[in-house]
Design a protein around this motif. Structure first.
Motif, PDB file in Angstrom:
ATOM      1  N   ASP A 198       0.829  -1.203   0.000  1.00 12.00           N
ATOM      2  CA  ASP A 198       0.000   0.000   0.000  1.00 12.00           C
ATOM      3  C   ASP A 198       0.860   1.248   0.000  1.00 12.00           C
ATOM      4  O   ASP A 198       0.600   2.230  -0.732  1.00 12.00           O
ATOM      5  CB  ASP A 198      -0.937  -0.013   1.205  1.00 12.00           C
ATOM      6  CG  ASP A 198      -1.979  -1.129   1.101  1.00 12.00           C
ATOM      7  OD1 ASP A 198      -2.235  -1.585  -0.031  1.00 12.00           O
ATOM      8  OD2 ASP A 198      -2.526  -1.530   2.156  1.00 12.00           O
ATOM      9  N   GLN A 199       1.912   1.227   0.827  1.00 10.31           N
ATOM     10  CA  GLN A 199       2.810   2.382   0.855  1.00 10.31           C
ATOM     11  C   GLN A 199       3.518   2.566  -0.497  1.00 10.31           C
ATOM     12  O   GLN A 199       3.693   3.690  -0.978  1.00 10.31           O
ATOM     13  CB  GLN A 199       3.832   2.213   1.987  1.00 10.31           C
ATOM     14  CG  GLN A 199       3.225   2.281   3.372  1.00 10.31           C
ATOM     15  CD  GLN A 199       4.244   2.031   4.458  1.00 10.31           C
ATOM     16  OE1 GLN A 199       5.428   1.753   4.163  1.00 10.31           O
ATOM     17  NE2 GLN A 199       3.812   2.127   5.702  1.00 10.31           N
ATOM     18  N   SER A 200       3.936   1.433  -1.154  1.00  9.21           N
ATOM     19  CA  SER A 200       4.601   1.529  -2.464  1.00  9.21           C
ATOM     20  C   SER A 200       3.655   2.095  -3.519  1.00  9.21           C
ATOM     21  O   SER A 200       4.043   2.913  -4.380  1.00  9.21           O
ATOM     22  CB  SER A 200       5.098   0.147  -2.898  1.00  9.21           C
ATOM     23  OG  SER A 200       6.028  -0.353  -1.972  1.00  9.21           O
ATOM     24  N   GLY A 201       2.352   1.709  -3.509  1.00 17.18           N
ATOM     25  CA  GLY A 201       1.368   2.241  -4.453  1.00 17.18           C
ATOM     26  C   GLY A 201       1.216   3.741  -4.297  1.00 17.18           C
ATOM     27  O   GLY A 201       1.139   4.492  -5.295  1.00 17.18           O
ATOM     28  N   ASP A 202       1.181   4.204  -3.085  1.00 15.58           N
ATOM     29  CA  ASP A 202       1.073   5.640  -2.837  1.00 15.58           C
ATOM     30  C   ASP A 202       2.296   6.363  -3.389  1.00 15.58           C
ATOM     31  O   ASP A 202       2.196   7.449  -3.997  1.00 15.58           O
ATOM     32  CB  ASP A 202       0.926   5.903  -1.339  1.00 15.58           C
ATOM     33  CG  ASP A 202      -0.398   5.388  -0.788  1.00 15.58           C
ATOM     34  OD1 ASP A 202      -1.326   5.199  -1.593  1.00 15.58           O
ATOM     35  OD2 ASP A 202      -0.490   5.170   0.452  1.00 15.58           O
ATOM     36  N   VAL A 203       3.483   5.770  -3.199  1.00  8.71           N
ATOM     37  CA  VAL A 203       4.718   6.399  -3.716  1.00  8.71           C
ATOM     38  C   VAL A 203       4.678   6.479  -5.238  1.00  8.71           C
ATOM     39  O   VAL A 203       5.046   7.501  -5.860  1.00  8.71           O
ATOM     40  CB  VAL A 203       5.950   5.612  -3.226  1.00  8.71           C
ATOM     41  CG1 VAL A 203       7.212   6.121  -3.934  1.00  8.71           C
ATOM     42  CG2 VAL A 203       6.089   5.740  -1.710  1.00  8.71           C
ATOM     43  N   ILE A 204       4.231   5.375  -5.873  1.00 10.52           N
ATOM     44  CA  ILE A 204       4.166   5.363  -7.349  1.00 10.52           C
ATOM     45  C   ILE A 204       3.182   6.404  -7.851  1.00 10.52           C
ATOM     46  O   ILE A 204       3.455   7.141  -8.823  1.00 10.52           O
ATOM     47  CB  ILE A 204       3.787   3.954  -7.845  1.00 10.52           C
ATOM     48  CG1 ILE A 204       4.923   2.967  -7.536  1.00 10.52           C
ATOM     49  CG2 ILE A 204       3.475   3.959  -9.330  1.00 10.52           C
ATOM     50  CD1 ILE A 204       4.574   1.522  -7.796  1.00 10.52           C
ATOM     51  N   TRP A 208       4.040   9.456 -10.347  1.00  7.71           N
ATOM     52  CA  TRP A 208       3.351   9.738 -11.615  1.00  7.71           C
ATOM     53  C   TRP A 208       2.761  11.132 -11.610  1.00  7.71           C
ATOM     54  O   TRP A 208       2.791  11.860 -12.620  1.00  7.71           O
ATOM     55  CB  TRP A 208       2.245   8.716 -11.870  1.00  7.71           C
ATOM     56  CG  TRP A 208       2.737   7.419 -12.456  1.00  7.71           C
ATOM     57  CD1 TRP A 208       2.811   6.227 -11.871  1.00  7.71           C
ATOM     58  CD2 TRP A 208       3.200   7.246 -13.776  1.00  7.71           C
ATOM     59  NE1 TRP A 208       3.303   5.258 -12.692  1.00  7.71           N
ATOM     60  CE2 TRP A 208       3.575   5.884 -13.933  1.00  7.71           C
ATOM     61  CE3 TRP A 208       3.393   8.095 -14.892  1.00  7.71           C
ATOM     62  CZ2 TRP A 208       4.079   5.345 -15.112  1.00  7.71           C
ATOM     63  CZ3 TRP A 208       3.894   7.541 -16.070  1.00  7.71           C
ATOM     64  CH2 TRP A 208       4.239   6.184 -16.167  1.00  7.71           C
ATOM     65  N   PHE A 209       2.205  11.509 -10.484  1.00  4.33           N
ATOM     66  CA  PHE A 209       1.650  12.863 -10.414  1.00  4.33           C
ATOM     67  C   PHE A 209       2.725  13.915 -10.606  1.00  4.33           C
ATOM     68  O   PHE A 209       2.563  14.882 -11.363  1.00  4.33           O
ATOM     69  CB  PHE A 209       0.955  13.041  -9.058  1.00  4.33           C
ATOM     70  CG  PHE A 209       0.400  14.416  -8.852  1.00  4.33           C
ATOM     71  CD1 PHE A 209      -0.795  14.802  -9.460  1.00  4.33           C
ATOM     72  CD2 PHE A 209       1.072  15.350  -8.063  1.00  4.33           C
ATOM     73  CE1 PHE A 209      -1.301  16.078  -9.272  1.00  4.33           C
ATOM     74  CE2 PHE A 209       0.563  16.621  -7.890  1.00  4.33           C
ATOM     75  CZ  PHE A 209      -0.625  16.980  -8.493  1.00  4.33           C
ATOM     76  N   LEU A 210       3.849  13.712  -9.933  1.00  2.00           N
ATOM     77  CA  LEU A 210       4.955  14.665 -10.085  1.00  2.00           C
ATOM     78  C   LEU A 210       5.502  14.648 -11.506  1.00  2.00           C
ATOM     79  O   LEU A 210       5.873  15.702 -12.089  1.00  2.00           O
ATOM     80  CB  LEU A 210       6.068  14.329  -9.070  1.00  2.00           C
ATOM     81  CG  LEU A 210       5.695  14.536  -7.584  1.00  2.00           C
ATOM     82  CD1 LEU A 210       6.830  14.047  -6.684  1.00  2.00           C
ATOM     83  CD2 LEU A 210       5.413  16.022  -7.308  1.00  2.00           C
ATOM     84  N   THR A 211       5.570  13.462 -12.109  1.00  4.57           N
ATOM     85  CA  THR A 211       6.073  13.373 -13.498  1.00  4.57           C
ATOM     86  C   THR A 211       5.149  14.116 -14.450  1.00  4.57           C
ATOM     87  O   THR A 211       5.572  14.879 -15.360  1.00  4.57           O
ATOM     88  CB  THR A 211       6.190  11.910 -13.919  1.00  4.57           C
ATOM     89  OG1 THR A 211       7.078  11.237 -13.002  1.00  4.57           O
ATOM     90  CG2 THR A 211       6.723  11.784 -15.328  1.00  4.57           C
ATOM     91  N   GLY A 212       3.825  13.918 -14.318  1.00  8.30           N
ATOM     92  CA  GLY A 212       2.866  14.615 -15.170  1.00  8.30           C
ATOM     93  C   GLY A 212       2.944  16.115 -15.001  1.00  8.30           C
ATOM     94  O   GLY A 212       2.886  16.884 -15.978  1.00  8.30           O
ATOM     95  N   ALA A 213       3.072  16.535 -13.753  1.00  8.13           N
ATOM     96  CA  ALA A 213       3.183  17.961 -13.480  1.00  8.13           C
ATOM     97  C   ALA A 213       4.444  18.527 -14.115  1.00  8.13           C
ATOM     98  O   ALA A 213       4.464  19.640 -14.682  1.00  8.13           O
ATOM     99  CB  ALA A 213       3.171  18.201 -11.972  1.00  8.13           C
ATOM    100  N   GLY A 214       5.518  17.778 -14.068  1.00  2.00           N
ATOM    101  CA  GLY A 214       6.779  18.238 -14.676  1.00  2.00           C
ATOM    102  C   GLY A 214       6.663  18.364 -16.186  1.00  2.00           C
ATOM    103  O   GLY A 214       7.163  19.315 -16.794  1.00  2.00           O
ATOM    104  N   VAL A 215       6.013  17.353 -16.799  1.00  2.00           N
ATOM    105  CA  VAL A 215       5.846  17.389 -18.273  1.00  2.00           C
ATOM    106  C   VAL A 215       4.995  18.575 -18.674  1.00  2.00           C
ATOM    107  O   VAL A 215       5.270  19.294 -19.649  1.00  2.00           O
ATOM    108  CB  VAL A 215       5.229  16.061 -18.750  1.00  2.00           C
ATOM    109  CG1 VAL A 215       4.832  16.167 -20.217  1.00  2.00           C
ATOM    110  CG2 VAL A 215       6.209  14.922 -18.525  1.00  2.00           C
TER     111      VAL A 215
END
Length: 239
Positions: A198-204, A208-215
């Motif tokens: 569960d903790q790993s899913g939250d990190v992923i 992804w959110f940070l990656t999308g925001a960066g793009v």
């Protein structure tokens, strides 16, 4: 008392000798023919306690047989000087030394022996009662012990039957307990792993959110720098 003092000393001595001889006889038998019966002379007599050594001297008092006296002196003629305690008062006097002895008279000793015998008889009866009580308790204890042994034998038989029927029930129980501990341990491990997943899913998701925001931010920046000039500006330039 005055009559005794006026008697002839010789007569008094003979009378006293006869009295004492009768008093100290072990027993006296009186036979009156075929129809007679035997009796005994009593030893309850009083002894004259004189003011000085000799039958001629005054009698101070008559001492009962068995009286306790303290010997102060014994003369060669057989007279003894004594000290008698009468109700707390010490009285000194004389009597023939043949009339005193080093131990109590037979009647007193007999009375003491009877008291001792009575005491021993009471103790004997008490011991008999205690023995009877102990015998009853012993018999009751023996019966109870026999009953307990019988019950113990029956319980041992039942235990043997249970062990023969159940076989390795104790061993299976131990194995079941060990398996239960292993299952509990696996459940704990699964819970830990689930939490980690569960903790790993939250990190992923955050990545992804940070990656999308960066793009998106990069696209905006590129669009800002490489934007085409507007047509109005081109015509102004040509003029």
């Amino acid at each position: 008392m005055p009559k005794l003092n006026r008697c002839n000393p010789l007569v008094a001595a003979i009378g006293l000798s006869l009295t004492l001889s009768l008093a100290w006889m072990p027993m006296a038998q009186a036979e009156t023919g075929d129809d007679g019966y035997t009796h005994y002379v009593t030893d309850s007599i009083d002894i004259p306690f004189r003011s000085n050594a000799g039958y001629k001297y005054k009698i101070k008092r008559m001492l009962p047989s068995g009286s306790r006296v303290k010997v102060l002196e014994i003369q060669d003629d057989g007279w003894a000087r004594l000290l008698y305690n009468h109700r707390g008062t010490e009285i000194e006097g004389w009597m023939p030394s043949s009339l005193i002895q080093s131990q109590p008279i037979a009647s007193i000793r007999l009375e003491e022996q009877e008291k001792r015998l009575s005491k021993l008889e009471k103790e004997r009866n008490q011991l008999k009662v205690e023995k009877s009580t102990l015998n009853e308790r012993f018999e009751s204890t023996q019966a109870e012990l026999k009953k307990v042994k019988k019950e113990n034998f029956q319980l041992n038989k039942q235990l043997e039957e249970i062990e023969s029927i159940s076989g390795d029930a104790i061993k299976l129980n131990e194995e079941n307990q060990q398996l239960a501990q292993e299952v509990a341990s696996l459940r704990n491990d699964n819970a830990i792993m689930k939490e980690q997943i569960d903790q790993s899913g939250d990190v992923i998701q955050r990545q992804w959110f940070l990656t999308g925001a960066g793009v998106l931010l990069l696209g905006l920046l590129l669009g800002r720098f490489f934007r085409l000039p507007s047509r109005k500006n081109r015509w102004n330039t040509l003029n």
